[in-house]
Design a protein around this motif. Structure first.
Motif, PDB file in Angstrom:
ATOM      1  N   CYS A 159      -3.635   5.744 -34.626  1.00 24.17           N
ATOM      2  CA  CYS A 159      -2.778   6.041 -33.474  1.00 24.17           C
ATOM      3  C   CYS A 159      -2.204   7.444 -33.592  1.00 24.17           C
ATOM      4  CB  CYS A 159      -1.667   5.006 -33.385  1.00 24.17           C
ATOM      5  SG  CYS A 159      -0.447   5.313 -32.081  1.00 24.17           S
ATOM      6  N   ARG A 160      -1.658   7.758 -34.741  1.00 19.26           N
ATOM      7  CA  ARG A 160      -1.001   9.052 -34.926  1.00 19.26           C
ATOM      8  C   ARG A 160      -2.008  10.195 -34.863  1.00 19.26           C
ATOM      9  NH1 ARG A 160       2.183  11.050 -40.414  1.00 19.26           N
ATOM     10  NH2 ARG A 160       2.682  13.134 -39.666  1.00 19.26           N
ATOM     11  N   LEU A 161      -3.111  10.093 -35.593  1.00 13.33           N
ATOM     12  CA  LEU A 161      -4.056  11.205 -35.692  1.00 13.33           C
ATOM     13  C   LEU A 161      -4.825  11.427 -34.391  1.00 13.33           C
ATOM     14  CD1 LEU A 161      -5.413  10.628 -39.300  1.00 13.33           C
ATOM     15  CD2 LEU A 161      -3.757  12.334 -38.537  1.00 13.33           C
ATOM     16  N   MET A 162      -5.269  10.339 -33.753  1.00 13.95           N
ATOM     17  CA  MET A 162      -6.021  10.507 -32.511  1.00 13.95           C
ATOM     18  C   MET A 162      -5.146  11.027 -31.384  1.00 13.95           C
ATOM     19  SD  MET A 162      -8.549   7.191 -32.553  1.00 13.95           S
ATOM     20  CE  MET A 162      -9.754   6.990 -33.866  1.00 13.95           C
ATOM     21  N   ALA A 163      -3.877  10.650 -31.409  1.00  7.21           N
ATOM     22  CA  ALA A 163      -2.954  11.174 -30.407  1.00  7.21           C
ATOM     23  C   ALA A 163      -2.699  12.661 -30.632  1.00  7.21           C
ATOM     24  CB  ALA A 163      -1.646  10.400 -30.447  1.00  7.21           C
ATOM     25  N   PHE A 201      -4.910   1.818 -29.667  1.00  5.76           N
ATOM     26  CA  PHE A 201      -4.343   1.714 -28.321  1.00  5.76           C
ATOM     27  C   PHE A 201      -3.649   0.367 -28.139  1.00  5.76           C
ATOM     28  CE2 PHE A 201      -4.971   0.476 -23.822  1.00  5.76           C
ATOM     29  CZ  PHE A 201      -4.172   1.451 -23.236  1.00  5.76           C
ATOM     30  N   ARG A 202      -4.298  -0.702 -28.601  1.00  4.11           N
ATOM     31  CA  ARG A 202      -3.670  -2.028 -28.500  1.00  4.11           C
ATOM     32  C   ARG A 202      -2.370  -2.071 -29.289  1.00  4.11           C
ATOM     33  NH1 ARG A 202      -9.369  -5.167 -29.458  1.00  4.11           N
ATOM     34  NH2 ARG A 202      -9.980  -5.390 -27.247  1.00  4.11           N
ATOM     35  N   TRP A 203      -2.395  -1.494 -30.491  1.00  3.62           N
ATOM     36  CA  TRP A 203      -1.187  -1.485 -31.316  1.00  3.62           C
ATOM     37  C   TRP A 203      -0.071  -0.710 -30.620  1.00  3.62           C
ATOM     38  CZ3 TRP A 203       1.478   2.676 -33.356  1.00  3.62           C
ATOM     39  CH2 TRP A 203       2.543   2.338 -34.217  1.00  3.62           C
ATOM     40  N   ALA A 204      -0.387   0.499 -30.096  1.00  3.03           N
ATOM     41  CA  ALA A 204       0.631   1.316 -29.448  1.00  3.03           C
ATOM     42  C   ALA A 204       1.204   0.602 -28.229  1.00  3.03           C
ATOM     43  CB  ALA A 204       0.035   2.666 -29.042  1.00  3.03           C
ATOM     44  N   GLY A 205       0.339  -0.024 -27.442  1.00  3.88           N
ATOM     45  CA  GLY A 205       0.818  -0.761 -26.277  1.00  3.88           C
ATOM     46  C   GLY A 205       1.703  -1.924 -26.669  1.00  3.88           C
ATOM     47  N   ASP A 206       1.340  -2.608 -27.745  1.00  6.54           N
ATOM     48  CA  ASP A 206       2.162  -3.726 -28.220  1.00  6.54           C
ATOM     49  C   ASP A 206       3.550  -3.242 -28.632  1.00  6.54           C
ATOM     50  OD1 ASP A 206       0.129  -5.524 -27.802  1.00  6.54           O
ATOM     51  OD2 ASP A 206      -0.539  -5.571 -29.888  1.00  6.54           O
ATOM     52  N   LEU A 246      -2.517   8.515 -26.271  1.00  6.44           N
ATOM     53  CA  LEU A 246      -3.617   7.562 -26.456  1.00  6.44           C
ATOM     54  C   LEU A 246      -4.116   7.029 -25.117  1.00  6.44           C
ATOM     55  CD1 LEU A 246      -2.689   5.422 -29.589  1.00  6.44           C
ATOM     56  CD2 LEU A 246      -4.565   7.025 -29.331  1.00  6.44           C
ATOM     57  N   TRP A 247      -3.193   6.837 -24.171  1.00  6.69           N
ATOM     58  CA  TRP A 247      -3.612   6.422 -22.822  1.00  6.69           C
ATOM     59  C   TRP A 247      -4.628   7.416 -22.266  1.00  6.69           C
ATOM     60  CZ3 TRP A 247      -3.466   2.463 -19.553  1.00  6.69           C
ATOM     61  CH2 TRP A 247      -2.548   1.432 -19.753  1.00  6.69           C
ATOM     62  N   LEU A 248      -4.343   8.710 -22.430  1.00  2.03           N
ATOM     63  CA  LEU A 248      -5.262   9.724 -21.910  1.00  2.03           C
ATOM     64  C   LEU A 248      -6.616   9.648 -22.600  1.00  2.03           C
ATOM     65  CD1 LEU A 248      -2.857  12.800 -21.561  1.00  2.03           C
ATOM     66  CD2 LEU A 248      -3.406  11.026 -19.895  1.00  2.03           C
ATOM     67  N   GLU A 249      -6.618   9.428 -23.900  1.00  4.19           N
ATOM     68  CA  GLU A 249      -7.879   9.276 -24.627  1.00  4.19           C
ATOM     69  C   GLU A 249      -8.654   8.056 -24.124  1.00  4.19           C
ATOM     70  OE1 GLU A 249      -9.382  11.109 -26.986  1.00  4.19           O
ATOM     71  OE2 GLU A 249      -7.828  12.649 -27.005  1.00  4.19           O
ATOM     72  N   MET A 250      -7.941   6.988 -23.820  1.00  2.00           N
ATOM     73  CA  MET A 250      -8.586   5.780 -23.308  1.00  2.00           C
ATOM     74  C   MET A 250      -9.192   6.024 -21.931  1.00  2.00           C
ATOM     75  SD  MET A 250      -8.437   3.088 -25.331  1.00  2.00           S
ATOM     76  CE  MET A 250      -8.461   1.662 -24.255  1.00  2.00           C
ATOM     77  N   TRP A 251      -8.422   6.644 -21.051  1.00  3.66           N
ATOM     78  CA  TRP A 251      -8.914   6.881 -19.694  1.00  3.66           C
ATOM     79  C   TRP A 251     -10.180   7.743 -19.696  1.00  3.66           C
ATOM     80  CZ3 TRP A 251      -3.401   8.122 -17.506  1.00  3.66           C
ATOM     81  CH2 TRP A 251      -2.758   6.926 -17.195  1.00  3.66           C
ATOM     82  N   ALA A 252     -10.283   8.650 -20.661  1.00  4.38           N
ATOM     83  CA  ALA A 252     -11.464   9.514 -20.731  1.00  4.38           C
ATOM     84  C   ALA A 252     -12.727   8.737 -21.095  1.00  4.38           C
ATOM     85  CB  ALA A 252     -11.229  10.633 -21.750  1.00  4.38           C
ATOM     86  N   ARG A 253     -12.578   7.513 -21.609  1.00  2.36           N
ATOM     87  CA  ARG A 253     -13.725   6.728 -22.051  1.00  2.36           C
ATOM     88  C   ARG A 253     -13.977   5.475 -21.213  1.00  2.36           C
ATOM     89  NH1 ARG A 253     -12.207   9.907 -25.705  1.00  2.36           N
ATOM     90  NH2 ARG A 253     -13.587  10.579 -27.376  1.00  2.36           N
ATOM     91  N   VAL A 254     -13.134   5.238 -20.238  1.00  4.71           N
ATOM     92  CA  VAL A 254     -13.233   4.007 -19.459  1.00  4.71           C
ATOM     93  C   VAL A 254     -14.576   3.883 -18.759  1.00  4.71           C
ATOM     94  CG1 VAL A 254     -12.372   2.943 -17.328  1.00  4.71           C
ATOM     95  CG2 VAL A 254     -10.780   3.551 -19.135  1.00  4.71           C
ATOM     96  N   ARG A 255     -15.071   4.966 -18.189  1.00  3.69           N
ATOM     97  CA  ARG A 255     -16.320   4.892 -17.418  1.00  3.69           C
ATOM     98  C   ARG A 255     -17.509   4.496 -18.294  1.00  3.69           C
ATOM     99  NH1 ARG A 255     -16.454   8.095 -12.739  1.00  3.69           N
ATOM    100  NH2 ARG A 255     -18.567   7.265 -12.479  1.00  3.69           N
ATOM    101  N   ARG A 256     -17.468   4.850 -19.582  1.00  2.00           N
ATOM    102  CA  ARG A 256     -18.609   4.599 -20.467  1.00  2.00           C
ATOM    103  C   ARG A 256     -18.448   3.339 -21.317  1.00  2.00           C
ATOM    104  NH1 ARG A 256     -17.432   9.947 -21.581  1.00  2.00           N
ATOM    105  NH2 ARG A 256     -16.864   9.450 -23.735  1.00  2.00           N
ATOM    106  N   ASP A 262     -11.258  -3.010 -19.649  1.00  2.00           N
ATOM    107  CA  ASP A 262     -10.589  -4.317 -19.728  1.00  2.00           C
ATOM    108  C   ASP A 262      -9.213  -4.196 -20.386  1.00  2.00           C
ATOM    109  OD1 ASP A 262     -12.809  -5.426 -18.562  1.00  2.00           O
ATOM    110  OD2 ASP A 262     -13.668  -6.183 -20.438  1.00  2.00           O
ATOM    111  N   GLU A 263      -9.147  -3.401 -21.455  1.00  2.00           N
ATOM    112  CA  GLU A 263      -7.874  -3.247 -22.158  1.00  2.00           C
ATOM    113  C   GLU A 263      -6.876  -2.469 -21.316  1.00  2.00           C
ATOM    114  OE1 GLU A 263      -5.191  -4.059 -25.086  1.00  2.00           O
ATOM    115  OE2 GLU A 263      -7.211  -4.858 -24.766  1.00  2.00           O
ATOM    116  N   CYS A 264      -7.338  -1.437 -20.599  1.00  2.00           N
ATOM    117  CA  CYS A 264      -6.443  -0.676 -19.724  1.00  2.00           C
ATOM    118  C   CYS A 264      -5.854  -1.574 -18.638  1.00  2.00           C
ATOM    119  CB  CYS A 264      -7.186   0.497 -19.093  1.00  2.00           C
ATOM    120  SG  CYS A 264      -7.392   1.928 -20.165  1.00  2.00           S
ATOM    121  N   VAL A 265      -6.699  -2.407 -18.054  1.00  2.00           N
ATOM    122  CA  VAL A 265      -6.224  -3.324 -17.009  1.00  2.00           C
ATOM    123  C   VAL A 265      -5.203  -4.300 -17.584  1.00  2.00           C
ATOM    124  CG1 VAL A 265      -6.922  -5.205 -15.474  1.00  2.00           C
ATOM    125  CG2 VAL A 265      -8.301  -3.118 -15.602  1.00  2.00           C
ATOM    126  N   ARG A 266      -5.501  -4.839 -18.766  1.00  2.00           N
ATOM    127  CA  ARG A 266      -4.582  -5.801 -19.393  1.00  2.00           C
ATOM    128  C   ARG A 266      -3.237  -5.160 -19.684  1.00  2.00           C
ATOM    129  NH1 ARG A 266      -2.629  -7.767 -24.253  1.00  2.00           N
ATOM    130  NH2 ARG A 266      -3.408  -5.954 -25.395  1.00  2.00           N
TER     131      ARG A 266
END
Length: 346
Positions: A159-163, A201-206, A246-256, A262-266
């Motif tokens: 979480c820390r490094l990827m962000a 991402f799941r951990w950060a959202g939690d 991390l949200w931004l990193e996730m959104w960049a990969r949603v299409r692929r 599924d996780e973004c929607v949840r």
């Protein structure tokens, strides 16, 4: 043990009050009365009230501990540990000394480090508080270290490094070093960096959800809960800022990657449900009078909050956290039919 914890918490609150609102023995100033006044402790809240007008003042609200559900005594213990061991008070040591889980210790360590490195009034306040906390002999006893499971530490490190650096610039070796595990341990739990990103991402959202729930569980009014919601909707402290990155990193990969979608929607749905809970409680007690059906007002709030948060996180020069919170507070006041003056403007 419970009585001791209560005594320590009362001592911590009294220390914050005297340090922030009554330094050097001065009489506290009431902003509502526009005069110096005496105050008394408010039971079951981390607050003091003016003896003349009854206005509540929360000593932690103007400190680096603002908005945190962590006991104030634990925060002061953590500050002492960080200052006594510069460069060595990593999250696993904080977790062991305070008896908190690794995730929470990581967030506390980061917030304290950020404040101290930035310098200024907040850093000076932390040093004064730590000195007086030691003098009072209020620091807690050492506990058996509990650094958390390897998988838990890997999630936090990812979480820390990827962000901070983005997924492309983050190597498995970097995550292993940060988590204090071997490269093989990373591959044991996650088959790829994308899997590690999803777990982070799941951990950060939690963590964001748990923080919101703890704040909403406090015995405060509908307006108080709405203030908590506004604080968490725009990145503030370093931990929340990294969660939005991390949200931004996730959104960049949603299409692929459908799993990311599924996780973004949840996560979005869970956040919207929390917003709806705050709004519905205020409507039920007559505090809020929404200008449209409540579900629509909730969707409007989520949409504008996400837009402002993204612009702030990306670093738009005209969208500081203070500006974003002010815009969101005014919009929310209009939508819920409450006086704008009741919500923070910055």
């Amino acid at each position: 043990m419970e009585a001791m914890a209560t005594d320590r918490e009362e001592a911590a609150l009294a220390l914050l009050w005297s340090s922030v609102h009554a330094p050097d023995g001065r009489t506290p100033h009431c902003r509502r009365c526009a005069a110096d006044r005496s105050f008394h402790r408010v039971s079951r809240r981390r607050a003091y009230a003016c003896d003349s007008c009854g206005a509540h003042v929360y000593p932690a609200s103007t400190t680096p501990f603002a908005g945190s559900p962590v006991p104030l005594a634990a925060w002061l213990d953590a500050v002492v540990l960080v200052l006594d061991s510069p460069g060595k008070a990593r999250p696993n040591r904080i977790a062991g000394a305070l008896g908190v889980d690794y995730r929470r210790a990581w967030r506390m360590t980061r917030r304290i480090d950020d404040v101290l490195q930035a310098g200024g009034d907040d850093a000076d306040l932390l040093r004064r508080l730590a000195g007086r906390w030691r003098e009072q002999g209020s620091t807690g006893p050492g506990l058996t270290p509990d650094p958390g499971s390897p998988e838990d530490r890997i999630r936090v490190a990812a979480c820390r490094l990827m962000a901070q650096h983005g997924i492309e610039a983050t190597r498995i070796a970097d995550i292993a070093r940060e988590a204090g595990v071997s490269n093989a341990s990373i591959h044991y739990y996650f088959r790829s960096k994308d899997e590690a990103l999803l777990a982070a991402f799941r951990w950060a959202g939690d963590q964001l959800h748990l923080t919101l729930q703890r704040l909403l569980d406090e015995n405060v009014s509908a307006i108080g809960q709405l203030r908590h919601l506004l604080e968490l909707s725009i990145p503030g402290d370093q931990g929340t800022f990294e969660e939005y990155l991390l949200w931004l990193e996730m959104w960049a990969r949603v299409r692929r990657h459908p799993a990311f979608l599924d996780e973004c929607v949840r996560m979005s749905r869970r956040w919207a449900d929390a917003v709806m809970g705050v709004f519905a409680a205020g409507v039920a007690d007559g505090t809020f009078t929404p200008v449209a059906p409540l579900t629509e007002v909730c969707e409007r709030y989520v949409a504008i909050a996400e837009s402002l948060a993204v612009r702030n996180t990306l670093g738009y020069s005209d969208m500081s956290a203070e500006t974003a919170r002010g815009l969101l507070a005014r919009f929310t006041a209009e939508q819920l039919g409450v006086p704008a003056g009741l919500l923070p403007s910055r």
